[in-house]
Write an enzyme that holds these catalytic residues in place. Structure first.
Site, PDB file in Angstrom:
ATOM      1  N   ASP A  87       0.819  -1.207   0.000  1.00  0.00           N
ATOM      2  CA  ASP A  87       0.000   0.000   0.000  1.00  0.00           C
ATOM      3  C   ASP A  87       0.855   1.260   0.000  1.00  0.00           C
ATOM      4  OD1 ASP A  87      -2.088   1.754   0.112  1.00  0.00           O
ATOM      5  OD2 ASP A  87      -2.829   1.131   2.078  1.00  0.00           O
ATOM      6  N   ASP A 261      -1.543   4.734  -6.964  1.00  0.00           N
ATOM      7  CA  ASP A 261      -1.856   4.025  -5.725  1.00  0.00           C
ATOM      8  C   ASP A 261      -1.928   2.527  -5.944  1.00  0.00           C
ATOM      9  OD1 ASP A 261      -2.702   3.674  -3.028  1.00  0.00           O
ATOM     10  OD2 ASP A 261      -4.774   3.553  -3.714  1.00  0.00           O
TER      11      ASP A 261
END
Length: 393
Positions: A87, A261
């Site tokens: 992440d 992302d």
């Protein structure tokens, strides 16, 4: 303290796993994450001190995670193995979400007096902060790393937690990230991470690699082109960049800020840009998958999307805009359907986070998060123009 070769580059493989769609589809999950990122940057989650409070801030019940991007790490000595989500949109590393694989205290685990409670918009975790060693790959063991030992969590079915590699102050500024500590301990050649992820038409495949401490020149073509992290909030709090987007010859999103992302699957565009894209493609909304759907003739007429990032244009081909048809059943779609990976960001342009280039975008371009210089680099790869998504088998 475990040792490694000073100033090295270390590769960490990761996998994409696609599971059968459940109560939460791809769009719901990604939109909840986008809303969390906007809210988080505005301080909505500041001061969260309990798992109950973190749970109350979940925007979507992501109990059935459709797509996961995970890597295997070892924590403690003797080590315990954990499968963690990669992440760039968070900074905390934590483990123990899976009840069948709880966090194990070992001889190197030091319990601190701090509690850790984090909401992610589509899930949460709460637990204790410990200091421990974490091995990301052979040759890269980081000592005295702040890690969350989960006691309560929701929205992380099938995985054990998160490996947070985003900017340090995203979720808890008091805990340096694994990248920060690895560099400060002299374990990395450079203060950066290379991200290589390739398209896949199978539900589970080891098709990605993180390079800690540099880039892997074998993974991209030509020259890496860098842009500075945007100064526009809230994108500036993440791995944020500036870009404009054209569908064919028509601009659908003017120069604006957003993020890249690894925790988002789809390509999300501001609502007005998404509406323009839907109108120009002729797509209709599919209720089962939550994705835009087109027919075979519309797919044949589909034009490329062009992303202007710092003066360099990156082409997302029609095949790259398509969810792999061989995986349609996993998103609740029909076997022969055509589903697009472009979706609604959940806010009109001007929000300061007008797009998210998720993993369906990143799988076409090599990406470098240069932490030390606050910039992001991109380059094309051998997979930028590959065309396997349109095949049903």
């Amino acid at each position: 303290m475990a040792s490694t070769v000073a100033g090295s580059k270390v590769a960490l493989p990761f996998a994409r796993r696609v599971s059968q769609a459940g109560s939460t589809n791809l769009v719901d999950f990604d939109q909840a994450r986008a809303q969390f990122m906007r809210d988080n940057a505005q301080g909505k989650y500041a001061g969260v001190s309990s798992a109950t409070e973190a749970a109350s801030m979940v925007n979507a019940p992501a109990t059935a995670r459709v797509v996961s991007y995970t890597t295997e790490v070892q924590i403690g000595n003797p080590p315990s193995n954990y499968s963690l989500l990669i992440d760039t949109g968070s900074s905390n590393t934590w483990a123990g979400a899976n009840l069948t694989n709880p966090f194990v205290f070992s001889g190197t685990t030091e319990l601190t007096s701090n509690a850790v409670c984090v909401s992610y918009g589509s899930g949460f975790f709460g637990g204790d902060e410990v200091m421990d060693q974490i091995t990301l790959a052979p040759g890269l063991t980081i000592a005295e790393q702040g890690i969350g030992a989960s006691i309560w969590s929701e929205g992380f079915g099938g995985v054990d937690g998160i490996l947070g590699i985003g900017p340090q102050d995203l979720t808890c500024s008091c805990i340096p990230t694994v990248v920060d500590n690895a560099y400060k301990q002299g374990l990395l050649e450079a203060y950066e991470i290379g991200i290589s992820f390739t398209p896949s038409t199978t539900p589970s495949e080891m098709n990605g690699e993180l390079t800690f401490g540099g880039v892997d020149e074998r993974k991209y073509k030509g020259t890496l082109t860098y842009v500075d992290i945007t100064s526009t909030s809230p994108a500036s709090h993440y791995v944020g960049i500036e870009q404009s987007v054209m569908y064919g010859d028509t601009e659908i999103l003017g120069p604006t800020s957003g993020i890249v992302d690894t925790g988002t699957t789809l390509l999300l565009l501001a609502t007005d840009a998404f509406n323009a894209y839907q109108n120009m493609t002729g797509a209709t909304m599919d209720d089962s998958s939550g994705l835009l759907q087109i027919d075979e003739e519309q797919y044949g007429a589909l034009q490329s999307l062009y992303f202007n990032i710092g003066g360099t244009v990156y082409e997302l081909t029609r095949d790259a805009q398509l969810w792999p048809r061989s995986l349609n059943k996993y998103i609740g779609g029909t076997e022969d359907g055509y589903y697009l990976v472009v979706s609604d960001n959940g806010a009109v342009s001007g929000s300061g986070l007008d797009f998210i280039n998720g993993m369906t975008w990143l799988e076409r371009f090599y990406t470098v998060y240069d932490v030390g210089n606050s910039r992001v680099g991109f380059a094309t790869t051998n997979h930028t123009h590959s065309g396997n998504n349109s095949r049903t088998i």
